[in-house]
Design an enzyme around this catalytic site. Structure first.
Site, short mmCIF file in Angstrom:
data_model
loop_
_atom_site.label_atom_id
_atom_site.label_comp_id
_atom_site.label_asym_id
_atom_site.label_seq_id
_atom_site.Cartn_x
_atom_site.Cartn_y
_atom_site.Cartn_z
N LYS A 122 -0.17 11.20 5.13
CA LYS A 122 -0.48 10.51 6.69
C LYS A 122 0.73 9.16 5.70
CE LYS A 122 -3.76 7.72 8.13
NZ LYS A 122 -5.12 7.07 8.61
N LYS A 142 0.49 -1.29 -0.28
CA LYS A 142 0.28 0.47 -0.06
C LYS A 142 0.71 1.48 0.25
CE LYS A 142 -3.96 2.62 0.41
NZ LYS A 142 -4.65 2.73 -0.54
#
Lengths: 265, 265
Positions: free
Chosen positions: A205, A137
């Protein structure tokens, strides 16, 4: 009997993913921090509970986006299997059930979860042991961030050059410059639509996690660092709830140029 | 009667484009600086001549990748129409006739050239007046360059993390990170195949043109500048004839990491 599935987190991505699980016939238990967001799913057949603990109690398979390898170790000691399975594909992919799902965990656990994943995603890849999904990811987010930078600089260059930005996009998207970002995000910029498919504060983030992981490995990733810094300038202006295509605003600020479509709407 | 078409330049792109023009039935006259490269096209039915002037004399429509707005002005004064029509899509697109063609020029001239373009390309866009094709091509190259940076940093991050790079690519290519570069160039890097679809010394020329155009407009394009600088480090090592996927070498140099595929070949 079909597995009982739990889902924690019903935001832009989680809610349509929950709907696809219901459509696929799974008995679904959901939790969301802001309870009001769970209510309509209750009306659609999900069981709404008031804590992550209640989700775990009601479900054979629970899925949360906030998982780590450390948690996995603790769970394993208690005989609970864990898969980390981040997704990509944006709100559209979540709604259409065409997400790309990148999973880490033991092969048997992965196979057990397969029908659940297949209800929500089109591309399902077992990336390796627990944690591999999260690493993939981050790879994904490095690419997504830099693609947004590519779109941003391309659009500002085109706008400043005075060419027809819509024609430009049409020509460029079809060749070796083609990308999901160019096809899906660049037209939004031309319409000055900065609504989120994916809020860039959440992407920040991830970019931060990638930079931190890179720093631990002593990697030098100048493009990732630059992209993160440019998003930071926009976070400082309170724009973090906008979609990640808003990165163009940072290049617009630098260049004193505003990108607009050329064709009548 | 079909138009007589002239083509100047028979490199990686020009030669397959010439073949597609022959296949489409155009009477084709070709010139290449290195005459030997033109010979097999002669055997395939093209007329091979020994100067650009001879191409112009033999053809109704001549196509050269080295055109500028200035030349267009001089030609117009002599009653000659000019179109600038850069292409994108790489060697594969040139061979398959699936190029994206971005053309600038007067609408009538563009329509006259349409059948010639259609023999070589799939996506054909009239971008605006003479010069617009070249500007759109620079937009294209900004995106292509930054996409290569995205691929490079993603692959080095993945390799350093110790995950399966093939699985990673499979998962990431299908979602919001998807791009032509990720699908077509990243797998080459995993095979350590740096042969050119598109030589990066030629791409550098385009990135330089984009930076110069940006500089004239006082634009600030930090991603483009970074990408150009990283390619420069490789040009200095004499690698300019490699394909543009070789950008990964610059990040590998910085990080002391070598990217490799995980699956057996």
């Amino acid at each position: 009997m079909a597995e009982r599935v739990g889902l924690i987190g019903l935001g832009i991505m989680g809610k349509p993913m929950a709907r696809n699980l219901l459509k696929a016939g799974f008995a679904l238990t959901v939790y969301n921090r802001t309870a009001s967001k769970a209510r309509d799913l209750g009306a659609e057949g999900a069981t709404v509970v008031s804590s992550p603990r209640d989700v775990a109690a009601a479900a054979d398979i629970a899925i949360s986006p906030e998982v780590t390898r450390a948690v996995g170790g603790q769970l394993e000691a208690k005989g609970v299997a864990m898969i980390d399975a981040p997704v990509s594909g944006g709100e559209r992919g979540a709604i259409d059930g065409t997400l790309s799902i990148m999973a880490g965990g033991k092969p048997d656990d992965f196979e057990r979860c397969r029908p659940v994943f297949e209800a929500m995603g089109q591309k399902l890849v077992h990336c390796g042991p627990l944690g591999a999904g999260q690493t993939v990811k981050l790879c994904n987010q490095i690419v997504v961030g830099l693609h947004n930078l590519a779109v941003s600089e391309c659009l500002v260059f085109a706008a400043a050059s005075g060419i027809n930005t819509d024609r430009m996009l049409e020509a460029v998207s079809a060749g070796a410059a083609g990308s999901w970002a160019l096809t899906n995000l660049a037209p939004k910029v031309l319409r000055r639509d900065f609504s989120p498919g994916f809020k860039f504060s959440l992407q920040q983030k991830d970019l931060r996690l990638a930079l931190e992981a890179g720093d631990r490995m002593h990697l030098s990733l100048p493009g990732l660092a630059l992209t993160h810094q440019l998003y930071s300038a926009l976070e400082r202006r309170g724009l973090g709830d906008e979609g990640n295509q808003a990165l163009v605003r940072s290049i617009e600020l630098l260049c004193d140029v505003t990108v607009r479509g050329s064709d009548p709407a």
